[in-house]
Design a protein around this motif. Structure first.
Motif, mmCIF file in Angstrom:
data_model
loop_
_atom_site.group_PDB
_atom_site.id
_atom_site.type_symbol
_atom_site.label_atom_id
_atom_site.label_comp_id
_atom_site.label_asym_id
_atom_site.label_seq_id
_atom_site.Cartn_x
_atom_site.Cartn_y
_atom_site.Cartn_z
ATOM 1 N N ASN A 204 0.858 -1.158 -0.029
ATOM 2 C CA ASN A 204 -0.048 0.024 -0.037
ATOM 3 C C ASN A 204 0.879 1.278 0.000
ATOM 4 O O ASN A 204 0.383 2.263 -0.834
ATOM 5 C CB ASN A 204 -0.846 -0.033 1.337
ATOM 6 N N GLN B 260 2.400 1.758 -3.304
ATOM 7 C CA GLN B 260 1.299 2.350 -4.434
ATOM 8 C C GLN B 260 1.047 3.647 -4.184
ATOM 9 O O GLN B 260 0.752 4.507 -5.119
ATOM 10 C CB GLN B 260 -0.202 1.448 -4.093
ATOM 11 N N LEU C 88 3.975 5.583 -5.794
ATOM 12 C CA LEU C 88 3.932 5.229 -7.310
ATOM 13 C C LEU C 88 2.680 6.481 -7.598
ATOM 14 O O LEU C 88 3.198 7.161 -8.829
ATOM 15 C CB LEU C 88 3.411 3.910 -7.736
ATOM 16 N N GLU C 89 1.639 6.746 -6.984
ATOM 17 C CA GLU C 89 0.773 7.547 -7.367
ATOM 18 C C GLU C 89 1.335 9.129 -7.238
ATOM 19 O O GLU C 89 1.222 9.993 -7.995
ATOM 20 C CB GLU C 89 -0.492 7.531 -6.266
ATOM 21 N N HIS D 200 3.502 9.726 -10.234
ATOM 22 C CA HIS D 200 2.579 10.013 -11.499
ATOM 23 C C HIS D 200 2.406 11.594 -11.323
ATOM 24 O O HIS D 200 2.276 12.158 -12.362
ATOM 25 C CB HIS D 200 1.507 9.051 -11.350
ATOM 26 N N ALA E 147 7.790 3.211 -13.908
ATOM 27 C CA ALA E 147 6.693 3.213 -13.170
ATOM 28 C C ALA E 147 5.766 1.901 -13.340
ATOM 29 O O ALA E 147 5.438 1.100 -12.529
ATOM 30 C CB ALA E 147 5.878 4.552 -13.306
ATOM 31 N N ARG E 148 5.487 1.641 -14.813
ATOM 32 C CA ARG E 148 4.684 0.478 -15.061
ATOM 33 C C ARG E 148 5.464 -0.764 -14.681
ATOM 34 O O ARG E 148 4.558 -1.639 -14.340
ATOM 35 C CB ARG E 148 4.605 0.517 -16.671
ATOM 36 N N ILE F 48 7.380 -1.313 -12.149
ATOM 37 C CA ILE F 48 7.049 -1.486 -10.722
ATOM 38 C C ILE F 48 5.648 -1.683 -10.647
ATOM 39 O O ILE F 48 5.404 -2.823 -9.610
ATOM 40 C CB ILE F 48 7.635 0.007 -10.049
ATOM 41 N N GLU F 49 4.828 -1.121 -10.995
ATOM 42 C CA GLU F 49 3.250 -1.559 -10.945
ATOM 43 C C GLU F 49 3.000 -3.170 -11.135
ATOM 44 O O GLU F 49 2.224 -3.872 -10.490
ATOM 45 C CB GLU F 49 2.290 -0.584 -11.561
ATOM 46 N N GLN G 54 5.272 -5.315 -11.044
ATOM 47 C CA GLN G 54 6.064 -6.253 -10.231
ATOM 48 C C GLN G 54 5.071 -6.169 -8.879
ATOM 49 O O GLN G 54 5.093 -7.183 -7.876
ATOM 50 C CB GLN G 54 7.056 -5.693 -9.816
ATOM 51 N N LEU G 55 4.639 -5.082 -8.535
ATOM 52 C CA LEU G 55 3.644 -5.055 -7.259
ATOM 53 C C LEU G 55 2.358 -5.752 -7.493
ATOM 54 O O LEU G 55 1.937 -6.428 -6.569
ATOM 55 C CB LEU G 55 3.164 -3.605 -7.042
ATOM 56 N N ALA G 56 1.737 -6.037 -8.657
ATOM 57 C CA ALA G 56 0.769 -6.734 -8.936
ATOM 58 C C ALA G 56 0.993 -8.263 -8.758
ATOM 59 O O ALA G 56 0.206 -9.174 -8.593
ATOM 60 C CB ALA G 56 0.049 -6.507 -10.297
#
Length: 88
Positions: free
Chosen positions: A4, A7, A10-11, A14, A35-36, A38-39, A41-43
């Motif tokens: 969290n 996330q 990352l926001e 952005h 950033a993509r 990382i997102e 990897q987070l997913a």
């Protein structure tokens, strides 16, 4: 919980890219792709093996933007620390 926090970071990244983007199109694109990644990897949590290339990419971005965009570099450092804390 670390996911969290990452996330949120990352926001923030952005937002910074939208408000004060790098002048160079190549730099902007590299940050968007980072950033993509990382997102993605987070997913993919939980992580089975750390992605050294992802950490290297964040580290290189920190070095690249240290002088020209210090706030952005700071956000990237925070993201890198969060990734490390998560074992990525």
């Amino acid at each position: 919980m670390p996911a969290n926090h990452l996330q949120q970071q990352l926001e923030e990244l952005h937002k910074q890219l939208a408000q004060n983007p790098p002048e160079n199109e190549e730099d902007r694109e590299s940050l968007v792709l980072l950033a993509r990644d990382i997102e993605l990897q987070l997913a993919a949590q939980p992580v089975t093996t750390p992605d050294a290339s992802l950490i290297d990419g964040v580290n290189l971005a920190v070095e690249r933007f240290e002088v020209s965009h210090p706030t952005l570099a700071g956000s990237l450092r925070n993201i890198m620390q969060s990734l490390a804390n998560m074992g990525i």
